[in-house]
Write an enzyme that holds these catalytic residues in place. Structure first.
Site, mmCIF file in Angstrom:
data_model
loop_
_atom_site.group_PDB
_atom_site.id
_atom_site.type_symbol
_atom_site.label_atom_id
_atom_site.label_comp_id
_atom_site.label_asym_id
_atom_site.label_seq_id
_atom_site.Cartn_x
_atom_site.Cartn_y
_atom_site.Cartn_z
ATOM 1 N N ASP A 199 0.700 -1.417 -0.057
ATOM 2 C CA ASP A 199 -0.018 0.214 -0.282
ATOM 3 C C ASP A 199 0.737 1.306 -0.044
ATOM 4 O OD1 ASP A 199 -2.865 1.106 0.287
ATOM 5 O OD2 ASP A 199 -1.879 1.890 2.053
ATOM 6 N N GLU B 290 1.812 -0.753 -5.079
ATOM 7 C CA GLU B 290 0.986 0.170 -5.489
ATOM 8 C C GLU B 290 1.550 1.491 -5.339
ATOM 9 O OE1 GLU B 290 -2.872 3.174 -3.929
ATOM 10 O OE2 GLU B 290 -1.286 2.486 -2.905
HETATM 11 C C1 NOJ Z 1 -4.401 2.985 -0.848
HETATM 12 C C2 NOJ Z 1 -5.646 2.170 -0.851
HETATM 13 O O1 NOJ Z 1 -5.850 1.457 -1.956
HETATM 14 C C3 NOJ Z 1 -6.959 3.090 -0.325
HETATM 15 O O2 NOJ Z 1 -7.841 2.213 -0.100
HETATM 16 C C4 NOJ Z 1 -6.274 3.346 1.021
HETATM 17 O O3 NOJ Z 1 -7.386 4.372 1.289
HETATM 18 C C5 NOJ Z 1 -4.880 4.306 1.096
HETATM 19 N N1 NOJ Z 1 -3.726 3.488 0.357
HETATM 20 C C6 NOJ Z 1 -4.386 4.610 2.376
HETATM 21 O O4 NOJ Z 1 -4.156 3.350 2.963
#
Ligand code: NOJ
Length: 539
Positions: free
Chosen positions: A198, A259
């Site tokens: 993440d 991500e």
């Molecule tokens: C990216 C995640 O996909 C999202 O859902 C989340 O709100 C943020 N990161 C913070 O962790």
């Protein structure tokens, strides 16, 4: 080919209206039959759920509302028995404010080792009443929250790039680094095959914490400056080199997918150098309009950047943060808003969006690399745009002062059957209401219909597995064909061509045998590819 499970909304096995591990276990055979190779499960750890589980209070357990550690272990084992790999979701940028570390940090006070795990700073101005700098939180408002010290006085501020309930960790602190290696090991040892990381581009901050100026933060934003003080700093790469060593110490090695919202394919590829992460989501199709030149340019630049580091592209059309692509593609493409992922740019034509989504699937599956599918796209689900305001749960809604509705519209529980209190999601009403029209597109309703979206996904995935000309490969395996301005067309060896007509009129089909088409083609009259459709040809 990995299928993303947003656990709260996938399947409810215990009848409380919320998806859970039991629900996943019941539906694993469906996923195996769909033809996916792996599942990615969004965070399933104990969490106050201030941000759909991305606010973790204990990284080594399972949220009680979702199940138990034993059930999670059973799920991993059952997935493996069906030939599915299991990717979990690690949230290293921040914890929940209810994590034991943060609770201890508040209690221990300024200057303590407990506070040094997070980014506490004194405030500015008289009495430190102003935030340490002007950084903004992704969900709206300032990125700093002031705490009350144990003696009751107003005290330091802590950084939270997301919600105040998600304090950012200090990745300069070796204890933080060690802790996360240990967490990764915990799940790897239980059979997890890999992790989605993440906010992989956010862990390291410029220690000087300079003001940003007027920059707005967007969840899926891309830093538009090279010297951004908290996105995509060089120091993140050292962290992933350490993680890679750990992943490689397993046999077979474990896998990472990042991500990382960064400003160019080259910046993304930097995460994928041979001693760093294996893969990262490619969000360029998500940002692209339904336009042949744009799609082709996107594919070309992503492939080129990934080829330079020897990593496969991970094509992505939707996820739990993005307006579902049926809706994005069903809106006017010429008047896209500044935020193409969430912006309101006109009426949604769901049928047009589905037609284009079918074609987009054939495009991404024909390109070299891997693909991530978001649950429900195989049913052709659209964004739910009319959820009642009082039900919205995304922190964006509150933090933006009820200006931005946030991401709930792509998180509505899946319809598995045409009837029942939650269209087969579970035995109770679901945590977000489903549109009545979803009865007609439930998994059971599409079963047996060869023209359904579900049938297209199954057939496309089957062919992709069977045809040596599809699937893995590099940009060098793609020969672009010129079939006019409105067509994305390329050939791969041995002998497969993919053609996508993004225009509004039919185009002539070149010679070849149709392997799969996004809509039934009537080749008896004339060999043409209709508007907004795609085909795979044996050539
Ligand atoms: C990216 C995640 O996909 C999202 O859902 C989340 O709100 C943020 N990161 C913070 O962790």
């Amino acid at each position: 080919m990995t299928y993303q499970l947003y656990i709260r909304s996938f399947a409810d096995g215990n009848g409380d209206g919320l998806g859970d591990v039991a629900g996943i276990r019941q539906r694993l055979p469906y996923l195996a039959a769909l033809g996916v190779d792996a599942i990615w499960v969004n965070p399933w750890y104990p969490s106050p759920q201030a941000d759909g589980g991305y606010d973790v209070s204990d990284y080594r357990d399972i949220e009680p509302a979702f199940g138990t550690l034993d059930e999670a272990q059973a799920m991993i084992d059952e997935a493996h028995a069906l030939g599915l790999k299991v990717i979990l979701d690690i949230v290293p940028n921040h914890t929940s404010d209810e994590h034991a570390w943060f609770v201890a940090a508040l209690a221990a006070g300024p200057g303590s080792p407990e506070r040094a795990r997070y980014l506490f700073r004194p405030g500015k101005g008289p009495d430190g009443a102003l935030p340490p700098n002007d950084w903004k939180a992704v969900f709206g408002g300032p990125a700093w929250e002031r705490v009350t010290e144990p003696d009751g006085t107003p005290g330091e501020w802590y950084l939270h790039l997301f919600d105040p309930k998600q304090p950012d960790l200090d990745w300069e602190n070796p204890e933080v680094r060690g802790e996360f290696l240990d967490i990764l090991r915990f799940w790897f040892d239980r059979g997890a095959d890999g992790f989605r990381i993440d906010v992989a581009h956010g862990l390291v901050k410029d220690p000087a914490m300079p003001d940003l100026g007027d920059d707005e933060e967007h969840l899926l934003g891309t830093p538009d400056r090279a010297d951004h003080p908290h996105w995509d700093l060089p120091g993140v790469h050292d962290i992933y080199r350490e993680w890679r060593v750990l992943a490689d110490s397993y046999d077979p090695p474990k896998l990472f997918v990042a991500e990382a919202w960064v400003s160019s394919p080259e910046r993304l590829a930097a995460y994928l150098r041979p001693d760093e992460l294996h893969t990262a989501f490619d969000f360029d199709f998500v940002r692209a309009a339904w336009d042949a030149a744009e799609l082709r340019a996107t594919a070309t630049s992503s492939l080129a950047a990934h080829d330079r580091v020897g990593a496969p592209v991970m094509w992505t059309l939707s996820n739990h943060d993005i307006t579902r692509h049926v809706s994005r593609l069903g809106r006017p493409q010429s008047q896209r808003s500044a935020d193409p992922l969430h912006g309101d740019n006109g009426e949604t034509d769901v049928e047009l969006g589905r037609r284009r989504a079918r074609a987009a699937l054939l495009l991404e599956l024909a390109l070299p690399g891997g693909v991530y599918l978001y649950q429900g796209e195989e049913l052709g689900l659209e964004e739910v745009e009319d959820l009642p305001e009082e039900l919205l749960q995304d922190p964006t809604w509150e933090r933006s002062g009820h200006v931005e509705r946030g991401r709930d519209g792509c998180r509505v529980p899946l319809p598995w059957a045409p009837d029942g209190p939650s269209l087969g999601f579970g035995d109770a009403a679901p945590w977000l209401p489903q549109p009545a029209s979803w009865a007609a597109v439930s998994a059971a309703s599409q079963e047996g219909d060869p023209t359904s979206m579900l049938a297209l996904y199954r057939e496309a995935l089957r062919l992709r597995r069977d045809l040596p000309g599809l699937g893995a490969g590099t940009g060098a395996d793609v020969t672009w064909l010129d079939l006019g301005d409105d067509v994305v067309a390329f050939r791969r060896e041995p002998g497969v061509a993919c053609l996508v007509n993004c225009g509004s009129t039919p185009v002539p089909l070149p010679a070849g045998t149709v392997l799969l088409s996004s809509v039934p083609l009537d080749l008896s009259a004339s060999a043409e590819l209709p508007a907004d459709t795609a085909v795979w040809l044996a050539v």
